[in-house]
Motif scaffolding. Structure first.
Motif, short mmCIF file in Angstrom:
data_model
loop_
_atom_site.label_atom_id
_atom_site.label_comp_id
_atom_site.label_asym_id
_atom_site.label_seq_id
_atom_site.Cartn_x
_atom_site.Cartn_y
_atom_site.Cartn_z
N GLU A 24 64.93 58.53 106.42
CA GLU A 24 64.67 58.60 104.92
C GLU A 24 66.32 58.25 104.54
O GLU A 24 66.34 57.54 103.39
N ALA A 25 66.91 58.39 105.24
CA ALA A 25 68.61 58.35 104.85
C ALA A 25 68.73 56.87 104.64
O ALA A 25 69.31 56.11 103.82
N VAL A 26 68.27 55.97 105.78
CA VAL A 26 68.42 54.50 106.02
C VAL A 26 67.47 53.90 104.65
O VAL A 26 67.94 52.86 104.13
N VAL B 166 61.74 51.34 110.31
CA VAL B 166 61.85 52.87 109.78
C VAL B 166 60.64 53.34 110.09
O VAL B 166 60.35 54.37 109.38
N GLU B 167 59.82 53.10 111.17
CA GLU B 167 58.57 53.75 111.48
C GLU B 167 58.84 55.17 111.37
O GLU B 167 59.65 55.69 112.12
N LYS B 168 58.03 56.25 110.93
CA LYS B 168 58.19 57.49 111.34
C LYS B 168 57.95 57.96 112.83
O LYS B 168 56.75 57.43 113.36
N VAL C 123 68.23 67.58 93.83
CA VAL C 123 66.96 68.15 93.93
C VAL C 123 66.58 68.43 95.37
O VAL C 123 67.51 67.97 96.33
N PRO C 124 65.75 69.14 95.95
CA PRO C 124 65.27 69.52 97.26
C PRO C 124 65.37 68.03 97.86
O PRO C 124 64.74 67.11 97.45
N PRO C 125 65.52 68.24 99.16
CA PRO C 125 65.66 66.86 100.09
C PRO C 125 64.28 66.16 100.27
O PRO C 125 64.02 64.96 100.33
N MET C 126 63.10 66.97 100.38
CA MET C 126 61.76 66.11 100.19
C MET C 126 61.59 65.50 99.20
O MET C 126 60.48 64.64 99.00
#
Length: 378
Positions: A117-119, A367-369, A84-87
């Motif tokens: 997001e990968a983490v 993992v704060e944005k 699916v798309p990455p988002m």
């Protein structure tokens, strides 16, 4: 010399595979490869049932679900193939982990919208006891594997300089318009991961970007040029050029992806079949070492698309039957994602960036944005 172009296969091929997605790559690559290898896709779901039904009919998949959530609820599925798309990918990975129904997940690259997001994806799978592999399928292109074998056997001697040069026009999808970024995470990630596969992890990357005139939606990274710097002196250069001149505007085209590895004892050159017509064109290699009277030019009938996708699913299935980490594990892929992120940081700062800065920029678990340029995750 056996160039080891074929990937290892699992002894057990009847793992029950569930397919999430019904786009081009599933229809023309994943499922074609799985049937060729004798794998066992048994169920499919997509955003629309009609798309899933069309793909299921073509590839002989017995079960079509009304919605992705029904596929995730199916406790008989052992391996989940997400395309699916990455988002949208992280949410599906987290949903599968919350259910703990599957044993393994094959995710698409990029593994999320960014390194953060990968983490999250890797940690969710580890907490749920689910094996995560990432579909870095260029590692299983036949010429790329041949080059790896030659490097491991010392045929080139000490690597001095390597390049991957893409002059190809990708087929951008509608969902690309939502991202704000483009080539580095969608195309260059293949080449950055291949450099890692061949040579290991660099200590720095210097990257320069410009927009692609043909691509009208907002993006920062159209044409991408980057240099990977290794502690032993090796330098790798990537040129990823989706413009390639006005090839769609009436100018004769020169479309190709080529690679080159130069060492103290030999030289290898390859041509990737991806941007050819048809897309099933085999890749090629020619190589020679000191004392060889001529080039060695083995050939094969397999191609990157679709045959490399046998290798990526095989890695997940082998991991499920042996308990060993797949070569394309989610945790290993964090290093590729960090290298991509470091390339963006380099382009923004006009300096070389160590990917370790991305991987260890903040306290473990944070993992704060964060805006690009000030990463706060690890």
């Amino acid at each position: 010399m056996d160039l080891n172009i074929h990937p290892p296969l699992p002894q057990r091929k009847d793992f029950r595979i569930g397919i999430l997605g019904a786009g081009f790559v599933i229809d023309n690559c994943h499922l074609v490869a799985y049937r060729k290898a004798g794998f066992n896709p048994v169920a499919i779901a997509s955003r629309t049932k009609a798309s899933a039904e069309r793909v299921a009919q073509r590839h002989g998949i017995a079960k079509v679900y009304e919605a992705p959530e029904q596929l995730l609820d199916d406790a008989s599925i052992e391996a989940l193939d997400i395309a699916v798309p990455p988002m949208r990918q992280l949410a599906f990975i987290q949903a599968a982990c919350a259910r703990k129904t599957v044993k393994g997940i094959l995710a698409q690259k990029p593994l999320g919208m960014d390194y953060r997001e990968a983490v999250q994806a890797v940690r969710a799978c580890e907490a749920a006891g689910i094996t995560l592999a990432v579909n870095q399928n260029m590692r299983y292109d036949q010429s790329v594997r041949a080059a790896k074998t030659l490097l491991e056997n010392g045929a080139f001697g000490e690597p001095i300089f390597a390049t991957i040069d893409m002059r190809g026009i990708p087929h951008w999808m509608d969902w690309h318009k939502e991202l704000g970024w483009l080539t580095l995470r969608i195309m260059s990630i293949h080449h950055l991961d291949t450099f890692r596969y061949w040579f290991g992890d660099p200590r720095g990357v210097y990257c320069s970007l410009r927009t692609d005139p043909r691509t009208k939606f907002p993006h920062t990274d159209g044409v991408c040029v980057y240099i990977l710097e290794y502690a032993n002196g090796l330098r790798c250069v990537g040129i990823d050029d989706p413009w390639t001149g006005p090839a769609k505007e009436g100018c004769p085209a020169d479309l190709r992806i080529g690679w080159r590895v130069e060492g103290t004892k030999g030289l290898g050159l390859g041509d990737i079949g991806w941007c050819k017509d048809p897309y099933t064109t085999p890749s090629t290699i020619r190589y020679a070492a000191i004392g060889d009277p001529e080039w060695q030019q083995p050939s094969w009938t397999e191609s990157w698309f679709p045959d490399a996708f046998i290798g990526t699913m095989s890695q997940l299935l082998i991991a499920l039957e042996t308990g060993r980490e797949p070569a394309i594990s989610g945790r290993d892929n964090l290093k590729t994602m960090a290298l991509v992120e470091a390339a963006y940081l380099s382009a923004a700062s006009f300096k070389s960036v160590d990917p370790e800065i991305v991987r260890h920029a903040g306290p473990d678990g944070d993992v704060e944005k964060a805006p690009l340029g000030t990463p706060k995750w690890s």
